[in-house]
Scaffold this active site. Sequence first.
Site, PDB file in Angstrom:
ATOM      1  N   ASN A   1       0.860  -1.176   0.000  1.00 29.90           N
ATOM      2  CA  ASN A   1       0.000   0.000   0.000  1.00 29.90           C
ATOM      3  C   ASN A   1       0.902   1.234   0.000  1.00 29.90           C
ATOM      4  O   ASN A   1       1.466   1.587   1.024  1.00 29.90           O
ATOM      5  CB  ASN A   1      -0.897  -0.047   1.246  1.00 29.90           C
ATOM      6  CG  ASN A   1      -1.769   1.182   1.372  1.00 29.90           C
ATOM      7  OD1 ASN A   1      -1.836   2.015   0.463  1.00 29.90           O
ATOM      8  ND2 ASN A   1      -2.454   1.309   2.505  1.00 29.90           N
TER       9      ASN A   1
ATOM     10  N   LYS B   1       0.160   4.253  -0.375  1.00 28.62           N
ATOM     11  CA  LYS B   1      -0.484   5.429   0.230  1.00 28.62           C
ATOM     12  C   LYS B   1      -0.233   6.670  -0.637  1.00 28.62           C
ATOM     13  O   LYS B   1      -0.172   6.561  -1.864  1.00 28.62           O
ATOM     14  CB  LYS B   1      -0.015   5.609   1.677  1.00 28.62           C
ATOM     15  CG  LYS B   1      -0.203   4.333   2.487  1.00 28.62           C
ATOM     16  CD  LYS B   1      -0.010   4.511   3.968  1.00 28.62           C
ATOM     17  CE  LYS B   1      -0.183   3.177   4.659  1.00 28.62           C
ATOM     18  NZ  LYS B   1      -0.170   3.260   6.113  1.00 28.62           N
TER      19      LYS B   1
ATOM     20  N   HIS C   1      -9.521   1.154   4.806  1.00 28.95           N
ATOM     21  CA  HIS C   1      -8.244   1.379   5.493  1.00 28.95           C
ATOM     22  C   HIS C   1      -8.446   2.350   6.656  1.00 28.95           C
ATOM     23  O   HIS C   1      -9.238   3.290   6.567  1.00 28.95           O
ATOM     24  CB  HIS C   1      -7.200   1.925   4.518  1.00 28.95           C
ATOM     25  CG  HIS C   1      -5.835   1.902   5.109  1.00 28.95           C
ATOM     26  ND1 HIS C   1      -5.387   2.893   5.947  1.00 28.95           N
ATOM     27  CD2 HIS C   1      -4.840   0.990   5.032  1.00 28.95           C
ATOM     28  CE1 HIS C   1      -4.164   2.596   6.348  1.00 28.95           C
ATOM     29  NE2 HIS C   1      -3.810   1.438   5.810  1.00 28.95           N
TER      30      HIS C   1
ATOM     31  N   GLU D   1      -6.794   4.758   7.684  1.00 27.08           N
ATOM     32  CA  GLU D   1      -6.571   6.183   7.408  1.00 27.08           C
ATOM     33  C   GLU D   1      -7.808   6.810   6.774  1.00 27.08           C
ATOM     34  O   GLU D   1      -8.086   7.997   6.962  1.00 27.08           O
ATOM     35  CB  GLU D   1      -5.317   6.349   6.541  1.00 27.08           C
ATOM     36  CG  GLU D   1      -4.060   6.182   7.393  1.00 27.08           C
ATOM     37  CD  GLU D   1      -2.911   5.490   6.713  1.00 27.08           C
ATOM     38  OE1 GLU D   1      -2.875   5.418   5.466  1.00 27.08           O
ATOM     39  OE2 GLU D   1      -2.019   4.986   7.441  1.00 27.08           O
TER      40      GLU D   1
ATOM     41  N   GLU E   1      -5.559  -5.065  10.466  1.00 27.07           N
ATOM     42  CA  GLU E   1      -4.533  -4.040  10.693  1.00 27.07           C
ATOM     43  C   GLU E   1      -4.858  -3.274  11.970  1.00 27.07           C
ATOM     44  O   GLU E   1      -5.616  -2.291  11.938  1.00 27.07           O
ATOM     45  CB  GLU E   1      -4.501  -3.053   9.526  1.00 27.07           C
ATOM     46  CG  GLU E   1      -4.171  -3.689   8.207  1.00 27.07           C
ATOM     47  CD  GLU E   1      -3.618  -2.664   7.235  1.00 27.07           C
ATOM     48  OE1 GLU E   1      -2.458  -2.809   6.841  1.00 27.07           O
ATOM     49  OE2 GLU E   1      -4.323  -1.706   6.883  1.00 27.07           O
TER      50      GLU E   1
ATOM     51  N   GLY F   1       2.183   2.176  10.768  1.00 30.41           N
ATOM     52  CA  GLY F   1       3.109   3.299  10.625  1.00 30.41           C
ATOM     53  C   GLY F   1       3.780   3.715  11.927  1.00 30.41           C
ATOM     54  O   GLY F   1       4.407   4.760  12.006  1.00 30.41           O
TER      55      GLY F   1
ATOM     56  N   SER G   1       3.199  -2.126  10.426  1.00 33.33           N
ATOM     57  CA  SER G   1       4.641  -2.143  10.698  1.00 33.33           C
ATOM     58  C   SER G   1       5.320  -3.459  10.314  1.00 33.33           C
ATOM     59  O   SER G   1       6.305  -3.862  10.944  1.00 33.33           O
ATOM     60  CB  SER G   1       4.931  -1.780  12.158  1.00 33.33           C
ATOM     61  OG  SER G   1       4.523  -0.449  12.420  1.00 33.33           O
TER      62      SER G   1
END
Length: 315
Positions: free
Chosen positions: A80, A82, A164, A166, A225, A231, A271
């Site tokens: 991904n 991003k 996701h 985010e 996730e 991250g 991560s």
Amino acid sequence: MAMISTYLNPSSQLSGPKSCTAASPPLFSGLRRSSASLSTTQSFFHSVNSHTLRSSSSSNRTSRGIVAMAGSGKFFVGGNWKCNGTKDSIKQLVSDLNSATLEPDVDVVVGPPFVYIDQVKNSLTDRIEIAAQNSWIGKGGAFTGEISAEQLKDIGCKWVILGHSERRHVIGEDDQFIGKKAAYALGQDLGVIACIGELLEEREAGKTFDVYAVPSWDNIVIAYEPVWAIGTGKVASPEQAQEVHVAVRDWLAKNVSPEVASKTRIIYGGSVNAGNSADLAKKEDIDGFLVGGASLKGADFATIINSVTAKKVAA
Ligand code: PGA
């Protein structure tokens, strides 16, 4: 139609990140079936049902042979990207991926930003498929700034990443909205990488992931996730990830079908890097990875893809 949802009882034994203290057997509400057709999936449920599930019964599976894999699906690794990259950096990344030696028994997908999909499609080896990072809830038209599933197919995408964290927690998409997107994308024959996962405060309160509806289990990869691991450099331990993956697979077996539970890939994200992927891959319910930061480095991403070899362990 089924909905993805899991709540752990606040007194659950699910192990938290190092700073968390959690305890006792997990209770879940989970993937709920309904007889709704694709067309009626536009009215999605948003509530959480009261189904309960205990994962502890299956967490001590005995070894089933030389390949440590509980599911029957092929190992799956997604990158991904991003909102990262420039024409030049992506050219370099594609070149590194094209020259990498990748294990054959892995499905590999990368998700460039929309504006670079065409560049990637035209330069990346066919060995690697392309995912978009989002899609609109329906047919295109007067929806400024959106990209439709039809357009993604037109440009050569096979997959779309939906839900996701985010998009949930930064942009504010909710389960109902994501469910509509998933239904529409699946209806257009796009594969959906459906992300689920809890915030740190949700985990501490006993919840592991969110709810949204999907119309069918064909063509879905579930990416677990935990948001606290994305991250942050704070990867879930292999045991923490395995525990939730087992629970998701058990839920599928009991509430959808054993066949779907077996064939649905449940991948881990948060991560993952070249140094920790092999240990995670050894866990039998981890069917691959969704990788953010480390997917921007071709050599590291290749190492993560090739961690499939760690699944081949002595019985
Ligand atoms: P990360 O991101 O690997 O950088 O933690 C994972 C993801 O957001 O999919």
